[in-house]
Design an enzyme around this catalytic site. Structure first.
Site, PDB file in Angstrom:
ATOM      1  N   HIS A  47       0.814  -1.224   0.000  1.00  0.00           N
ATOM      2  CA  HIS A  47       0.000   0.000   0.000  1.00  0.00           C
ATOM      3  C   HIS A  47       0.845   1.271   0.000  1.00  0.00           C
ATOM      4  O   HIS A  47       0.338   2.365   0.174  1.00  0.00           O
ATOM      5  CB  HIS A  47      -0.932   0.018   1.222  1.00  0.00           C
ATOM      6  N   LEU A  51       6.646   7.445  -2.823  1.00  0.00           N
ATOM      7  CA  LEU A  51       7.402   8.673  -3.108  1.00  0.00           C
ATOM      8  C   LEU A  51       8.896   8.404  -2.946  1.00  0.00           C
ATOM      9  O   LEU A  51       9.311   7.813  -1.948  1.00  0.00           O
ATOM     10  CB  LEU A  51       6.990   9.805  -2.150  1.00  0.00           C
ATOM     11  N   VAL A 168       6.472 -18.780   6.919  1.00  0.00           N
ATOM     12  CA  VAL A 168       7.660 -19.377   7.536  1.00  0.00           C
ATOM     13  C   VAL A 168       7.452 -19.400   9.044  1.00  0.00           C
ATOM     14  O   VAL A 168       7.237 -18.359   9.674  1.00  0.00           O
ATOM     15  CB  VAL A 168       8.931 -18.585   7.164  1.00  0.00           C
ATOM     16  N   HIS A 219       1.738   4.919  10.273  1.00  0.00           N
ATOM     17  CA  HIS A 219       1.926   6.247   9.676  1.00  0.00           C
ATOM     18  C   HIS A 219       0.693   6.513   8.822  1.00  0.00           C
ATOM     19  O   HIS A 219       0.214   5.621   8.112  1.00  0.00           O
ATOM     20  CB  HIS A 219       3.229   6.212   8.867  1.00  0.00           C
ATOM     21  N   TYR A 250       3.514  15.171   3.306  1.00  0.00           N
ATOM     22  CA  TYR A 250       3.919  14.998   1.906  1.00  0.00           C
ATOM     23  C   TYR A 250       2.688  14.713   1.049  1.00  0.00           C
ATOM     24  O   TYR A 250       1.639  14.298   1.564  1.00  0.00           O
ATOM     25  CB  TYR A 250       4.987  13.901   1.758  1.00  0.00           C
ATOM     26  N   TRP A 348      13.175   1.380   2.845  1.00  0.00           N
ATOM     27  CA  TRP A 348      12.063   2.061   2.180  1.00  0.00           C
ATOM     28  C   TRP A 348      11.996   1.620   0.718  1.00  0.00           C
ATOM     29  O   TRP A 348      12.994   1.125   0.174  1.00  0.00           O
ATOM     30  CB  TRP A 348      12.271   3.579   2.223  1.00  0.00           C
ATOM     31  N   ASP A 536      40.455   1.799  10.876  1.00  0.00           N
ATOM     32  CA  ASP A 536      41.860   2.016  11.226  1.00  0.00           C
ATOM     33  C   ASP A 536      42.010   1.684  12.708  1.00  0.00           C
ATOM     34  O   ASP A 536      41.126   1.983  13.509  1.00  0.00           O
ATOM     35  CB  ASP A 536      42.329   3.435  10.892  1.00  0.00           C
ATOM     36  N   GLY A 550      42.928  -0.874  19.586  1.00  0.00           N
ATOM     37  CA  GLY A 550      42.074   0.312  19.649  1.00  0.00           C
ATOM     38  C   GLY A 550      41.301   0.364  18.347  1.00  0.00           C
ATOM     39  O   GLY A 550      41.894   0.533  17.276  1.00  0.00           O
ATOM     40  N   GLU A 631      48.218   7.630  26.211  1.00  0.00           N
ATOM     41  CA  GLU A 631      46.881   7.120  26.499  1.00  0.00           C
ATOM     42  C   GLU A 631      47.072   6.202  27.695  1.00  0.00           C
ATOM     43  O   GLU A 631      47.897   5.282  27.635  1.00  0.00           O
ATOM     44  CB  GLU A 631      46.333   6.328  25.309  1.00  0.00           C
ATOM     45  N   LEU A 632      46.334   6.457  28.744  1.00  0.00           N
ATOM     46  CA  LEU A 632      46.484   5.677  29.975  1.00  0.00           C
ATOM     47  C   LEU A 632      45.222   4.847  30.176  1.00  0.00           C
ATOM     48  O   LEU A 632      44.121   5.396  30.331  1.00  0.00           O
ATOM     49  CB  LEU A 632      46.681   6.608  31.175  1.00  0.00           C
TER      50      LEU A 632
END
Ligand SMILES: Cc1cc2nc3c(=O)[nH]c(=O)nc-3n(C[C@H](O)[C@H](O)[C@H](O)COP(=O)(O)OP(=O)(O)OC[C@H]3O[C@@H](n4cnc5c(N)ncnc54)[C@H](O)[C@@H]3O)c2cc1C
Length: 797
Positions: A47, A51, A168, A219, A250, A348, A536, A550, A631-632
């Site tokens: 249905h 758009l 199913v 909706h 819309y 969509w 990375d 990291g 960096e600790l």
């Protein structure tokens, strides 16, 4: 080649498109099952008004939409009437320019029309009501049911089987592999099952124990009777599809009637188990009765905006169900635990054929080269994202905000706070202004640092860039370079990879040589089979068989897990640990008296375990901000103690806490790339300026696909006199030649910084280009990078 046995669950616009795309690629042993009758089995596609607006802040989503448009035009399932988004306020008019910027960046043509031109294009609009309109000529109306029919037929012509009225009920597995599906009319064997069940997705995925963060919401869609002013219109649609976003509305033509869609009503979520069955549903399962009272505001606004509708009545209406997710993006990919079970959900009509094209490529080739799918991968979520309350709350809020003007830094408002680092209490005491990332509360700056501004001159950004911004960020950045600052790095993903085969495993998974001495830290990349950058990472060797990685997010964990040999394990330690970045020229002076680690002996890109006061730490000498420091890392229980220990010692050195805004500015001054923004799956390391992180003398996933020759495009550093926000188009003359990735203002170099993808011929330092920022063009100059400390003296000092 018939390919493996594939069962697609769901013959909506997604399942039908996938059957077509798979069979086009030669996988013809495909069965499409649907519980309802074809071609309108009763899901959302049966249905949908169809758009298709292509404008989207996501490059990938725009590309998926563009493919859908092109394919459906070719299949004669598309009415290419164009799309028109109107602005009635100055803010929305500006937003239309921003959206045009996205379209331009991603290669779709559009224009912002003035009031007169907009009115001319859509004469039903109230005279003098609109200020502007964004017109996209290639937008239009997808004929969703016809698209289902046509694509299913194409698939069937190539050998696919279509089974309507087969529900199913279960998925069969052996070990951790899919082997088939059980329907109410018998079993079907399968090597691969793809769940394209739309709003039923969570129920179907639940059959293999998979949680989909998706909620069906109703909706409203209504149709007028004849609008006398257009009586006799012979063509189904002649006017562009229309959006009036400030009123959540819309519109589309249907001969001499008008369809009206409305997102302004209260969200109406429904539990997937409460969706009516095909036989019991009054109209169809995805259609709930129209609640007229919820539509009153929409009808009132419509009669005002399109005065000729005053002479018409609302004659039909539905509350139609479709899927919303926690981040507004689709859910694509394979289950993390049951191999062969795939999903293509929360899609969509707009993106349906594109998604099917991407999925087919991914299934058949083993990776997807044509689109960067990292924002859509179903394995991107953290655990809290899957909590039923979270899914419902975020789905409903995304419904409410579907047409809102959203600033790129705008955080979600609820549910918050969710994840807090051990430093949260201290950060609040310092007046932290918190934004949210992946559930984590992260200070953007600290109000307590306002006093430090005093007589410093701070560049004032334009109004849009000045949202979620404070001049305090500038002083935090400057003090990091002058003295010292503490940054909470807890939100970054941390993994432990360990076991006898850990070194070999990481050698294969990453582009760097990580098989170095204990204490080594290596910056390198994870590549896909096609050489595209998946992430990375920094790999710290903590022991012979133990590495701390990291990483960027859950997809890295998923990627490792999928490739894990038996003698290696991977664990996510993010939540159980925390991290502080202590950076600035005074870092060593401050830290050395507190620690048993010889900080002078600890060289750049080396790590060591030891103590800071009473706190056991792993110290990695790295800096994303380009200053001396570490960096600790410690366990979450000791985090507060670590903060307090450093803070107490820091007073003498003028230690401040720094937020993400300062951090981002500093990293761009150093040219450090951020995965997901600067580079993604669609870029290779050499284009991204990360060739230094690739060790071609060893073997790793993706190596064979790499081409170290001069690339055609490059991630390029630009400087400018203003601040932009990212995703803006970059022009050479009138031609769009690329787009901005990350941007900030450099408070040390006193210039705006923007990284952008540009054709190689435009990347020589000194080259001038223009960035499209709303309705203006900002001159920018290609700069030699990094902009700050190119000799790395500060980092290595
Ligand atoms: C009122 C309304 C307006 C909309 N407007 C637009 C718009 O203008 N533009 C746009 O792009 N999108 C729009 N949408 C959204 C769009 O319709 C959907 O996102 C899209 O149709 C979903 O397609 P799908 O194939 O994933 O799901 P569906 O079309 O719902 O298909 C899923 C299929 O799976 C079947 N199925 C489910 N469970 C089982 C099972 N256990 N066994 C067998 N079969 C099963 C169902 O019967 C169903 O046919 C709108 C939606 C609504 C409700």
């Amino acid at each position: 080649m018939a390919g493996p046995k594939v069962v697609i669950i769901g013959a909506g616009v997604v399942g039908a498109a996938l059957a077509d795309e798979l069979t086009t690629k030669g996988w013809t042993d495909v069965t499409v099952v649907d519980q309802g009758p074809l071609p309108t089995p009763g899901g959302s596609s049966s249905h949908a008004p169809g758009l298709v607006f292509q404008a989207n802040g996501s490059k990938t989503m725009t590309e998926l939409a563009r493919y859908t448009v092109e394919k459906l035009v070719e299949l004669d399932c598309f009415l290419q009437v164009g799309g028109l988004e109107v602005a009635l306020t100055p803010e929305r008019e500006q937003e239309l320019h921003r959206r045009l910027g996205w379209l331009t960046s991603w290669g779709v043509e559009g224009t912002v029309l003035d009031a007169g031109e907009t009115q001319k294009l859509y004469p039903l609009l109230r005279e003098d009501s609109v200020r502007a309109g964004l017109h996209v000529p290639t937008d239009g109306l997808a004929k969703a049911v016809k698209a289902v029919e046509v694509q299913l037929k194409r698939a069937a012509d190539r050998g696919a089987k279509l089974m309507e009225r087969h529900e199913v009920l279960d998925i069969k597995t052996e070990g951790d592999r899919v082997t088939g599906v059980v329907t109410d009319k018998g079993e079907l064997a399968a090597d691969i099952v793809v769940c394209c069940a739309g709003i039923w997705g969570p129920k179907v995925a639940g059959l293999v124990g998979m949680t989909l963060p998706l909620v069906p919401l109703a909706h409203q869609l209504a149709w007028t009777g004849q609008v006398p002013a257009i009586a006799g219109q012979q063509a189904e649609a002649v006017r562009p599809i229309l959006r009036h976003q400030d009123a959540d509305l819309y519109y589309r033509d249907r001969y001499d009637t008008i369809g009206i869609g409305f997102y302004g009503h209260q969200p109406m979520p429904i539990d997937v188990h409460d969706i009516a069955s095909v036989d019991k549903a009054e109209v169809m399962p995805s259609v709930l009765p129209f609640t007229e009272q919820d539509f009153e505001e929409a009808w009132h606004e419509t009669r005002w905006l399109l005065p000729s509708t005053k002479d018409a009545k609302i004659e039909e209406g539905i509350n139609g169900l479709f899927s919303f997710t926690v981040d507004d993006m689709p859910l694509l990919g394979e289950s993390p635990t049951v191999s062969g079970f795939w999903v293509a959900e929360a899609v969509w009509v707009t993106h349906s054929a594109g998604v099917a094209n991407a999925m087919a490529e991914w299934l058949v080739e083993g990776y997807c080269k044509s689109y960067d799918l990292h924002e859509c991968d179903v394995n991107r979520f953290e655990k809290h994202h899957l909590a039923p309350d979270y899914v419902k709350a975020r789905g409903c809020q995304n419904f409410v905000e579907v047409y809102d003007i959203k600033h790129p830094l705008q955080p979600m408002e609820a549910p918050r706070p969710l994840r807090t680092s051990p430093f949260y209490q201290r950060q609040k005491e310092l007046g932290g202004y918190f934004l949210e990332a992946n559930g984590w509360e992260r200070p953007q700056w600290y109000e307590v640092n306002l006093d430090l501004l005093q007589d410093r001159q701070v560049h004032q950004p334009n109004a849009w860039a000045a949202q979620y911004w404070s001049p305090i960020a500038a002083v935090e950045a400057q003090i990091t370079r002058e003295r010292i600052a503490l940054y909470d790095m807890t939100a970054l993903k941390r993994l432990i990879v360990e076991g006898r085969g850990a070194a070999d495993f990481l050698q294969r998974m990453t582009t760097g040589d990580v098989n170095k001495s204990v204490g080594s830290v290596t910056y390198c990349l994870l590549l896909d089979i096609d050489g595209g950058i998946r992430s990375d990472v920094t790999v710290a060797r903590l022991g012979r068989n133990e590495f701390q990685v990291g990483a960027n997010g859950n997809l890295d964990l998923d990627w490792f897990t999928r490739h894990l040999p038996e003698d290696v394990s991977v664990r996510d330690i993010t939540a159980s640990t925390c991290c502080l970045g202590l950076w600035g020229p005074k870092a060593r002076e401050l830290m050395q008296p507190l620690t048993d680690i010889d900080l002078t002996a600890l060289k750049y890109f080396r790590g060591k375990q030891g103590y800071v006061g009473n706190v056991p730490v792993t110290a990695l000498r790295l800096s994303y901000v380009g200053e001396l420091g570490w960096e600790l890392y410690t366990t979450a229980d000791m985090g507060l103690k670590l903060w307090d220990t450093l803070w107490a010692a820091g007073e003498e050195y003028g230690l401040i806490a720094g937020g993400r805004a300062a951090f981002n500015s500093l990293r761009l001054e150093k040219g450090y790339r951020s995965f997901g923004t600067d580079m993604t799956y669609e870029h290779d390391p050499f284009e991204a300026g990360l060739g230094f992180a690739v060790k071609m003398s060893k073997d790793f996933i993706g190596k064979d696909a790499l081409n170290p020759d001069e690339p055609k495009r490059k991630l390029t550093c630009l400087t400018l006199d203003d601040t932009v926000m990212g995703k803006e188009p970059v022009f050479d003359g009138s031609q769009c030649v690329g787009y901005v990735t990350s941007a900030s203002y450099g408070h040390t170099i006193n210039k705006g910084i923007a990284y952008a993808w540009l054709p190689t011929e435009l990347t020589t330092p000194g080259q001038t280009v223009h960035i499209g920022y709303f309705d203006r063009r900002i001159e920018a100059t290609v700069a030699q990078e990094p902009l700050f400390d190119p000799t790395m003296t500060r980092l290595r000092g």
